[in-house]
Write an enzyme that holds these catalytic residues in place. Structure first.
Site, PDB file in Angstrom:
ATOM      1  N   CYS A   1     -10.551  16.123  95.980  1.00 52.82           N
ATOM      2  CA  CYS A   1     -11.303  15.723  94.879  1.00 52.82           C
ATOM      3  C   CYS A   1     -11.033  14.419  94.935  1.00 52.82           C
ATOM      4  CB  CYS A   1     -11.152  16.325  93.627  1.00 52.82           C
ATOM      5  SG  CYS A   1     -10.777  17.780  93.524  1.00 52.82           S
TER       6      CYS A   1
HETATM    7  C1  BEZ Z   1      -8.179  19.726  96.070  1.00 54.24           C
HETATM    8  O1  BEZ Z   1      -8.824  18.739  95.658  1.00 54.24           O
HETATM    9  O2  BEZ Z   1      -7.453  19.066  96.512  1.00 54.24           O
HETATM   10  C2  BEZ Z   1      -8.073  21.377  95.498  1.00 54.24           C
HETATM   11  C3  BEZ Z   1      -7.816  20.807  94.049  1.00 54.24           C
HETATM   12  C4  BEZ Z   1      -8.192  22.339  93.652  1.00 54.24           C
HETATM   13  C5  BEZ Z   1      -7.766  23.392  94.524  1.00 54.24           C
HETATM   14  C6  BEZ Z   1      -7.672  23.055  95.758  1.00 54.24           C
HETATM   15  C7  BEZ Z   1      -7.716  21.913  95.746  1.00 54.24           C
END
Ligand code: BEZ
Length: 180
Positions: free
Chosen positions: A13
């Protein structure tokens, strides 16, 4: 362009929201406003924003909705019934000036989105809205476009596709991109 991310302070994210900020000029050039959302609080977004700017070398110049009560997320179906109900999934909505949703995309949690693709679809939608054309597979701005099969009147074809067109099959006709 309205998009949700699963959670603040997570790696994928962080790169995505950084990319959305870095492509700010590309969105502005197309007259598109960017809006992000997750069920984290606005306070959390504010703290995370500094990390995004620090690690992705950008300025986050678009709002991030703090949807702690999940009101907006539920309205847009951003919480998947078979995934965690405490997180939004990676969704993208392209909403047109008439407030009509024109594109929905949902990505897996482990996969960051492709902003070239989001911008490509926006280009295709804006072109289709302005001229009577569709865009073929993997189309990119500047490439030939498709004349919809419903358009058969020779006068209309001459008037609306002044650059001419190629007939590959009666239902598959291409023409140079009208605004290039
Ligand atoms: C991420 O942004 O890396 C992420 C966020 C939630 C679940 C899995 C990955």
């Amino acid at each position: 362009m309205f998009f949700s991310h699963p959670k603040d302070f997570t790696p994928v994210c962080t790169t995505e929201l950084g990319e959305a900020a870095k492509r700010s000029g590309d969105f502005k050039k197309r007259g598109v406003k960017v809006l992000a959302l997750s069920v984290d609080s606005s306070e959390s977004h504010g703290k995370w924003k500094s990390d995004i700017e620090e690690t992705q070398s950008c300025t986050v110049d678009y709002p991030i909705v703090g949807d702690s009560d999940k009101k907006v997320a539920n309205l847009y179906g951003m919480i998947h019934p078979k995934a965690l109900d405490s997180m939004t999934v990676r969704t993208v909505f392209v909403i047109d000036p008439n407030k009509k949703i024109r594109l929905t995309m949902t990505y897996p949690a482990s996969t960051g989105r492709n902003f070239d693709e989001i911008l490509r679809v926006i280009d295709a939608l804006q072109l289709a809205d302005k001229y009577k054309v569709a865009t073929p597979v993997n189309w990119k701005d500047g490439q030939d476009v498709i004349i919809p099969p419903a358009i058969q009147d020779p006068e209309v074809l001459k008037r609306d596709y002044p650059k001419g067109f190629k007939v590959i099959k009666p239902y598959l006709r291409t023409t140079p991109q009208p605004n290039k």
